[in-house]
Design an enzyme around this catalytic site. Structure first.
Site, PDB file in Angstrom:
ATOM      1  CG  ASP A   1      35.319  43.604  44.722  1.00 52.92           C
ATOM      2  OD1 ASP A   1      36.561  43.779  44.695  1.00 52.92           O
ATOM      3  OD2 ASP A   1      34.603  43.795  43.721  1.00 52.92           O
TER       4      ASP A   1
HETATM    5  C1  BGC Z   1      37.116  44.877  41.628  1.00 53.82           C
HETATM    6  C2  BGC Z   1      37.483  43.406  41.620  1.00 53.82           C
HETATM    7  C3  BGC Z   1      38.978  43.259  41.727  1.00 53.82           C
HETATM    8  C4  BGC Z   1      39.448  43.962  42.978  1.00 53.82           C
HETATM    9  C5  BGC Z   1      40.924  43.839  43.217  1.00 53.82           C
HETATM   10  C6  BGC Z   1      37.768  45.627  42.765  1.00 53.82           C
HETATM   11  O1  BGC Z   1      37.574  47.008  42.657  1.00 53.82           O
HETATM   12  O2  BGC Z   1      35.711  44.988  41.696  1.00 53.82           O
HETATM   13  O3  BGC Z   1      37.001  42.804  40.449  1.00 53.82           O
HETATM   14  O4  BGC Z   1      39.325  41.911  41.736  1.00 53.82           O
HETATM   15  O5  BGC Z   1      39.126  45.338  42.869  1.00 53.82           O
HETATM   16  O6  BGC Z   1      41.664  44.551  42.301  1.00 53.82           O
END
Ligand code: BGC
Length: 696
Positions: free
Chosen positions: A267
């Site tokens: 993530d």
């Molecule tokens: C979120 C993810 C997301 C990623 C990219 C993160 O803060 O937890 O779900 O895909 O950002 O935007």
């Protein structure tokens, strides 16, 4: 003939897998260590590292949008810059639509119809693909049993069985048959990200192995079995082990037990955050821990750049990097990126927000709406007289889209008010006020109060300590009810709200969640009866936040809750049980259940439409293992079926269970114990026809 064609299909599939593996190996042999590590780095366009890495072919993947021109430019830079002409994988958060926005995933789960989830993902993939996007960070398949956590909006609710079906459906929708038109799906966030302490986003989770296996892991297993291309490691820690460094789960379970062959993406900056978790002192240490545990791609924090030195200085063996690169390259070949890296720049105009896509979004939204109460048959409304609509949310296009609305634009969306006006046409007079307005209320034959949450109130980093209607909306509602006019409460929200006062005092309640681009039209279709509502809750609605966590499949107590006995498992200051149970939802018609029959593992019943309108019933099968070596949940959903019934019509609904449905996780792995199982065929998780089956 059939056998021959199946064989030839299998042969083609294994040949193409083999060809991909061969191409990956050939390429890998020619790559320098820097080039390999580059494939494991993902950047946001315009971050410092991106400017440096892209033209040198050292950015394996990027965030992409807003369109095909931009994606093609990035592709040109990557291919021309890379010595080996390796294209870049363009990813984006396409969660519930790209341009045509579908209802939030929690709403789609309320349809209890995986085919609609699949349809929504297929449309989203078609639109995103036209913008050059080949990879999405969806579906989010985290089980969520605490509605304080804002990301309940993004998943399919509290139940592992329903969530697993939805997970597989989204994967099928995004990826189709893996090829140039696919958008690679990402099951996220591995794992148990939906169980943070206190519902506070990014918090740690403490979960027993049995609960992890039975509740939080099954949707991931379903996604893997459906062929999901990638999995995102979560921000959280589970039992003290940060998920982005959890080798037991990522390498042991995912790859070892489940044979997952795709890649794992971290993530956003989750690798570097291992330092904050307190399991790494430096970026390099964090990177080594993450890649060794099984994270192949490092999202945005450039932490994996340290792996080059780590390998050179013998702190990490190169084969670990090679394995990760293999998995990334395999995915790039699978979506035909090497052979077909560019996107037709004229495609967007043909596929974005088409009539067909908007119709699909409307159909899914209609099915996502849950009717919670309809005392005195206030609904459906007639298209005559005067209807007064109240509430700021009624007039908001933006909030109808919900969180993570991709590239969806508010101006393309239909607000609740607009939808109601469209449906009423010249029939009913529609008045509107944002807040209280006595004059309008007086003129009304019926009042619609559209209340709930703005889109920012749920989603990521949007945990709430209260589940009540925010701000002064409850007072507005009370003043509207005080007029004595019939009131319909429409709840727009990204999570279940504790609307206990409304449940007693407001005659009609419609849970509309946030319904996307066509939301207002779909809502009006239900309010005026052009569509008979058929959604069912995928998550328990509590009476008050103090009951949280509350979910239907809880373990029994030695002193089960009883209103007549103080010394039982309950709160002293609130009624026992939820406001509305999991699986619950009404229709404009009514259904009766009869003739439960159990023969061996086959359970059936007759469902009759006892009302005067055609409607859909979602028939649910629950079980309980009565005596086992460990306590088992008081109910577990094992099957469901959606049936359409004409007035007076009866259908026989039959389900056949398998031994796997009776399994649970023990110290010896999955086991089934012989004995008696209670079985229900039910309209929700609290009622239904009850019988028993014997498993020998
Ligand atoms: C979120 C993810 C997301 C990623 C990219 C993160 O803060 O937890 O779900 O895909 O950002 O935007």
């Amino acid at each position: 003939m059939r056998i021959v064609s199946i064989l030839s299909l299998l042969l083609t599939a294994s040949l193409s897998a083999q060809t991909i593996d061969d191409r990956v190996e050939a390429l890998l042999k020619t790559m320098t260590l820097e080039e390999k590590v580059g494939q494991l780095c993902q950047y946001v366009p315009d971050q410092d590292e991106w400017f440096d890495a892209m033209p040198r072919g050292l950015a394996g993947s990027v965030f992409g949008t807003p369109g095909a021109e931009r994606s093609n430019d990035m592709q040109r830079i990557a291919i021309a810059g890379s010595r080996l002409r390796i294209p870049v994988l363009v990813g984006h958060d396409v969660i519930h639509g790209y341009k045509t926005i579908f209802p939030i995933p929690l709403a789609i789960a309320s349809s209890w119809d995986p085919k609609l989830a699949e349809l929504s993902a297929r449309v989203a993939a078609r639109e995103a693909r036209a913008a050059g996007i080949r990879w999405t960070f969806a579906p989010m398949i985290d089980i969520a049993r605490d509605p304080r956590w804002g990301r309940v909006a993004e998943g399919a609710g509290e139940d592992p069985y329903l969530s697993s079906l939805m997970a597989a459906a989204y994967v099928r929708g995004f990826q189709g048959d893996l090829g140039p038109q696919s958008v690679l799906a990402t099951a996220k966030h591995f794992v148990a990200y939906g169980a943070p302490e206190g519902g506070r986003d990014y918090g740690p989770a403490e979960i027993s192995e049995a609960t992890l296996r039975e509740v939080y892991l099954p949707p991931y297993r379903a996604a893997v079995d459906a062929g999901v291309a990638s999995i995102m490691s979560a921000f959280d820690s589970v039992n003290g082990v940060p998920s982005s460094a959890n080798r037991r789960l990522m390498t042991g379970v995912l790859r070892g037990e489940w044979k997952f062959r795709g890649f794992v993406d971290s993530d956003f900056a989750a690798v570097e955050q291992l330092i904050n978790h307190g399991i790494a002192g430096t970026k390099e240490e964090a990177a080594i821990k993450a890649i060794t545990a099984g994270v192949d791609i490092d999202m945005v924090d450039a932490t994996y750049q340290t792996l080059v030195a780590a390998v050179r200085d013998h702190r990490l063996q190169e084969f670990v990097v090679d394995d990760a690169v293999r998995r990334v390259l395999r995915a790039k070949f699978a979506v035909c990126l090497f052979d077909d890296p560019y996107t037709d720049e004229t495609l967007a105009a043909k596929v974005w927000l088409t009539k067909e896509h908007r119709e699909a979004a409307r159909r899914v939204a209609q099915r996502s709406i849950v009717l919670l109460k309809n005392q005195g048959a206030v609904l459906p409304l007639s298209k005559s007289g005067t209807v007064a609509v109240f509430g700021e949310l009624a007039d908001s296009k933006e909030d109808m889209l919900g969180s993570w609305a991709g590239e969806g634009r508010a101006e393309d969306a239909i607000s609740a008010l607009e939808g109601i006006r469209n449906a009423a046409g010249n029939g009913a007079r529609i008045l509107f006020a944002k807040g209280s307005d006595d004059a309008i209320a007086k003129e009304a034959d019926v009042i619609i109060a559209v209340l709930g949450e703005t889109r920012e109130m749920s989603g990521e980093a949007a945990s709430r300590s209260s589940l009540d209607l925010p701000g002064t909306q409850e007072q507005l509602l009370e003043s509207l009810v005080a007029t004595g006019k019939p009131v319909v409460l429409v709840v727009m929200a990204g999570r279940p709200l504790s609307i206990a006062w409304a449940a007693t005092h407001v005659p009609a309640i419609v849970n509309a969640w946030q319904l996307g681009t066509e939301g207002g039209n779909a809502l009006a279709d239900v309010l005026f009866g052009d569509v008979n509502p058929s959604g069912r809750l995928p998550i328990t609605v509590p009476r008050t936040v103090g009951q949280v966590p509350i979910h239907y499949a809880h373990l029994p107590s030695g002193r089960p809750a009883s209103p007549d006995d103080k010394f039982t498992n309950k709160y002293e200051d609130v009624a026992i049980g939820p406001l509305y149970p999991f699986g619950f939802g009404l229709s404009y018609t009514s259904f009766a259940y009869s003739n439960l029959r159990i023969q061996g593992m086959t359970v059936s019943a007759d469902i009759r439409n006892t009302g005067s309108l055609t409607g859909d019933e979602v028939v649910q099968l629950y079980i309980r293992d009565v005596v086992a070596s460990v306590s088992r949940p008081v109910r577990e959903l094992k099957r469901f079926a959606r049936v359409t019934l004409k007035p007076g019509e009866t259908k026989h609904v039959e389900f056949t269970l398998t031994p796997r449905d009776l399994e649970f996780w023990s110290e010896r792995g999955w086991i089934t114990e012989p004995g008696t199982f209670r079985v229900w065929i039910a309209p929700d998780s609290e009622h239904g026809l009850e019988g028993t089956l014997e498993w020998k």
